[in-house]
Design a protein around this motif. Structure first.
Motif, PDB file in Angstrom:
ATOM      1  N   LEU A  61      -0.879  -3.993 -11.222  1.00 24.28           N
ATOM      2  CA  LEU A  61      -1.561  -4.103  -9.931  1.00 24.28           C
ATOM      3  C   LEU A  61      -2.126  -2.751  -9.509  1.00 24.28           C
ATOM      4  O   LEU A  61      -3.282  -2.642  -9.087  1.00 24.28           O
ATOM      5  N   LEU A  62      -1.336  -1.699  -9.637  1.00 25.25           N
ATOM      6  CA  LEU A  62      -1.770  -0.354  -9.266  1.00 25.25           C
ATOM      7  C   LEU A  62      -2.941   0.117 -10.121  1.00 25.25           C
ATOM      8  O   LEU A  62      -3.914   0.695  -9.622  1.00 25.25           O
ATOM      9  N   ILE A  63      -2.878  -0.154 -11.397  1.00 24.92           N
ATOM     10  CA  ILE A  63      -3.937   0.294 -12.299  1.00 24.92           C
ATOM     11  C   ILE A  63      -5.239  -0.464 -12.038  1.00 24.92           C
ATOM     12  O   ILE A  63      -6.323   0.142 -12.014  1.00 24.92           O
ATOM     13  N   GLU A  64      -5.159  -1.770 -11.834  1.00 26.81           N
ATOM     14  CA  GLU A  64      -6.378  -2.529 -11.558  1.00 26.81           C
ATOM     15  C   GLU A  64      -6.998  -2.098 -10.233  1.00 26.81           C
ATOM     16  O   GLU A  64      -8.230  -2.030 -10.119  1.00 26.81           O
ATOM     17  N   ALA A  65      -6.162  -1.802  -9.254  1.00 22.86           N
ATOM     18  CA  ALA A  65      -6.694  -1.298  -7.985  1.00 22.86           C
ATOM     19  C   ALA A  65      -7.389   0.036  -8.198  1.00 22.86           C
ATOM     20  O   ALA A  65      -8.486   0.278  -7.681  1.00 22.86           O
ATOM     21  N   GLY A  66      -6.780   0.914  -8.973  1.00 22.79           N
ATOM     22  CA  GLY A  66      -7.379   2.210  -9.252  1.00 22.79           C
ATOM     23  C   GLY A  66      -8.703   2.108  -9.974  1.00 22.79           C
ATOM     24  O   GLY A  66      -9.637   2.861  -9.689  1.00 22.79           O
ATOM     25  N   LYS A  67      -8.808   1.171 -10.891  1.00 23.60           N
ATOM     26  CA  LYS A  67     -10.030   1.011 -11.677  1.00 23.60           C
ATOM     27  C   LYS A  67     -11.245   0.648 -10.828  1.00 23.60           C
ATOM     28  O   LYS A  67     -12.379   0.904 -11.232  1.00 23.60           O
ATOM     29  N   THR A  68     -11.038   0.058  -9.671  1.00 22.57           N
ATOM     30  CA  THR A  68     -12.166  -0.350  -8.837  1.00 22.57           C
ATOM     31  C   THR A  68     -12.898   0.846  -8.239  1.00 22.57           C
ATOM     32  O   THR A  68     -14.051   0.720  -7.816  1.00 22.57           O
ATOM     33  N   GLY A  69     -12.235   1.994  -8.142  1.00 21.12           N
ATOM     34  CA  GLY A  69     -12.831   3.168  -7.510  1.00 21.12           C
ATOM     35  C   GLY A  69     -12.687   3.180  -6.004  1.00 21.12           C
ATOM     36  O   GLY A  69     -13.020   4.175  -5.349  1.00 21.12           O
ATOM     37  N   ARG A  70     -12.193   2.097  -5.431  1.00 24.71           N
ATOM     38  CA  ARG A  70     -11.951   2.048  -3.998  1.00 24.71           C
ATOM     39  C   ARG A  70     -10.730   2.897  -3.647  1.00 24.71           C
ATOM     40  O   ARG A  70      -9.869   3.156  -4.497  1.00 24.71           O
ATOM     41  N   ALA A  71     -10.652   3.320  -2.390  1.00 28.17           N
ATOM     42  CA  ALA A  71      -9.434   3.976  -1.925  1.00 28.17           C
ATOM     43  C   ALA A  71      -8.282   2.980  -2.029  1.00 28.17           C
ATOM     44  O   ALA A  71      -8.463   1.772  -1.820  1.00 28.17           O
ATOM     45  N   VAL A  72      -7.096   3.485  -2.379  1.00 26.11           N
ATOM     46  CA  VAL A  72      -5.917   2.632  -2.559  1.00 26.11           C
ATOM     47  C   VAL A  72      -4.800   3.138  -1.646  1.00 26.11           C
ATOM     48  O   VAL A  72      -4.386   4.291  -1.752  1.00 26.11           O
ATOM     49  N   ASN A  73      -4.351   2.274  -0.752  1.00 27.04           N
ATOM     50  CA  ASN A  73      -3.233   2.606   0.133  1.00 27.04           C
ATOM     51  C   ASN A  73      -1.969   1.985  -0.434  1.00 27.04           C
ATOM     52  O   ASN A  73      -1.860   0.757  -0.513  1.00 27.04           O
ATOM     53  N   ILE A  74      -1.010   2.810  -0.824  1.00 27.37           N
ATOM     54  CA  ILE A  74       0.245   2.326  -1.397  1.00 27.37           C
ATOM     55  C   ILE A  74       1.325   2.386  -0.325  1.00 27.37           C
ATOM     56  O   ILE A  74       1.660   3.467   0.169  1.00 27.37           O
ATOM     57  N   LYS A  75       1.868   1.244   0.022  1.00 29.71           N
ATOM     58  CA  LYS A  75       2.946   1.218   0.999  1.00 29.71           C
ATOM     59  C   LYS A  75       4.289   1.409   0.276  1.00 29.71           C
ATOM     60  O   LYS A  75       4.550   0.754  -0.739  1.00 29.71           O
ATOM     61  N   LYS A  76       5.096   2.289   0.792  1.00 26.21           N
ATOM     62  CA  LYS A  76       6.387   2.582   0.161  1.00 26.21           C
ATOM     63  C   LYS A  76       7.329   1.404   0.332  1.00 26.21           C
ATOM     64  O   LYS A  76       7.563   0.930   1.438  1.00 26.21           O
ATOM     65  N   GLY A  77       7.872   0.943  -0.781  1.00 27.45           N
ATOM     66  CA  GLY A  77       8.816  -0.160  -0.732  1.00 27.45           C
ATOM     67  C   GLY A  77      10.044   0.175   0.098  1.00 27.45           C
ATOM     68  O   GLY A  77      10.504   1.318   0.110  1.00 27.45           O
ATOM     69  N   GLN A  78      10.591  -0.835   0.754  1.00 24.39           N
ATOM     70  CA  GLN A  78      11.776  -0.641   1.577  1.00 24.39           C
ATOM     71  C   GLN A  78      12.980  -0.201   0.752  1.00 24.39           C
ATOM     72  O   GLN A  78      13.965   0.303   1.285  1.00 24.39           O
ATOM     73  N   PHE A  79      12.884  -0.377  -0.544  1.00 24.45           N
ATOM     74  CA  PHE A  79      13.963  -0.088  -1.483  1.00 24.45           C
ATOM     75  C   PHE A  79      13.763   1.243  -2.200  1.00 24.45           C
ATOM     76  O   PHE A  79      14.561   1.609  -3.061  1.00 24.45           O
ATOM     77  N   LEU A  80      12.696   1.960  -1.886  1.00 26.42           N
ATOM     78  CA  LEU A  80      12.281   3.126  -2.661  1.00 26.42           C
ATOM     79  C   LEU A  80      12.526   4.416  -1.886  1.00 26.42           C
ATOM     80  O   LEU A  80      12.364   4.462  -0.668  1.00 26.42           O
ATOM     81  N   SER A  81      12.903   5.481  -2.595  1.00 29.82           N
ATOM     82  CA  SER A  81      13.005   6.786  -1.944  1.00 29.82           C
ATOM     83  C   SER A  81      11.613   7.371  -1.792  1.00 29.82           C
ATOM     84  O   SER A  81      10.700   7.032  -2.553  1.00 29.82           O
ATOM     85  N   PRO A  82      11.394   8.244  -0.810  1.00 32.89           N
ATOM     86  CA  PRO A  82      10.061   8.833  -0.646  1.00 32.89           C
ATOM     87  C   PRO A  82       9.612   9.638  -1.862  1.00 32.89           C
ATOM     88  O   PRO A  82       8.422   9.707  -2.150  1.00 32.89           O
ATOM     89  N   HIS A  83      10.559  10.234  -2.592  1.00 29.46           N
ATOM     90  CA  HIS A  83      10.196  10.987  -3.793  1.00 29.46           C
ATOM     91  C   HIS A  83       9.536  10.086  -4.834  1.00 29.46           C
ATOM     92  O   HIS A  83       8.619  10.481  -5.547  1.00 29.46           O
TER      93      HIS A  83
END
Length: 275
Positions: free
Chosen positions: A122-144
């Protein structure tokens, strides 16, 4: 050094950078109708000036199978395209790799939902479009760890990346915001956004739907802006009690102007000292 990401064109262009004036992403959680979306977009612009309009064509992670999800990809993108014709940049979620290219034709920013922030395809296909990509941090993920998600998008050559904090799971049906995470996420070198409304959500707390504590939207937003971030994300509705999704944690439309005025004053003061 933090990168700068632009969305939109002309007078409606919005700049996302940790050292730039505070940017705004706002709109209803889900597309309820074409008329509602256009009314909300115009009303928010009157209060906020240049901003990025947010609404989802599909809420694929609703608590109940009976919950309203949205009009779907084709109709939803058509409606969001009408907002762009007003000169307002648009953000929407995508949930599957196959949605990226189609959505990119109608919106300015592709958003990766928090629950899907580690989905490589999903991340790679979003990146391939050239559009800006906003990634929301998962509730289960550390900020690092969000830097790893950003790296997946950047591997396509697209560094138009924004990172969004939306709270972390704190036991059952509750979220907590660790403000240290905003500084940690900034260290990845991308603009950082604070999602003030999802951070006060109570996931699944209403049984077949999520609850919320909207009285904490402004206090948390003030604290986040005092750190010196790129922008805030708020879901806004003219009648939260009738909203078809996430009304329990939405900011009432009439409260947006005073809310934003306070945040902009804090932002200006903080960035005067950090410039």
């Amino acid at each position: 050094m933090s990168r700068t990401v632009f969305a939109g064109e002309g007078l409606g262009q919005v700049t996302f950078a940790n050292g730039a004036p505070l940017a705004l992403i706002a709109g209803p959680c889900v597309i309820e109708s074409s008329d509602h979306v256009l009314r909300m977009a115009q009303a928010i612009r009157e209060m906020a000036g240049a901003f990025v309009f947010k609404a989802s064509f599909d809420k694929a992670n609703r608590s109940s199978v009976n919950s309203y999800r949205g009009p779907g990809l084709k109709q939803g993108l058509r409606i969001l395209g009408e907002v762009r014709k007003l000169g307002i940049p648009v953000l929407t979620d995508i949930h599957e790799p196959g949605q990226a290219a189609s959505a990119a034709e109608s919106v300015d920013i592709l958003q990766i939902p928090a629950f899907l922030c580690r989905q490589t395809d999903l991340l790679i296909e979003a990146g391939k479009t050239g559009r800006a990509v906003n990634i929301k941090k998962g509730q289960f993920l550390s900020p690092h760890d969000l830097a790893n998600a950003a790296e997946k998008v950047a591997s396509t050559g697209n560094e138009r990346i924004i990172l969004t904090e939306r709270g972390s799971s704190f036991g059952y049906n509750n979220l907590v915001v660790d403000m240290r995470g905003l500084k940690i996420m900034q260290a990845a070198g991308y603009p950082v956004i604070f999602d003030a409304t999802h951070s006060v959500q109570l996931p699944g707390a209403a049984g077949s739907a999520s609850g919320g504590q909207p009285e904490f939207i402004e206090p948390l937003a003030r604290a986040a802006v005092a750190i010196g971030i790129a922008g805030v994300f708020v879901e806004v509705h003219d009648a939260p009690e009738r909203a078809l999704s996430d009304g329990a944690n939405a900011l009432r439309l009439e409260g947006l102007a005073p809310f934003l005025d306070k945040l902009r004053k804090i932002d200006s003061l903080v960035k005067t000292f950090t410039a």
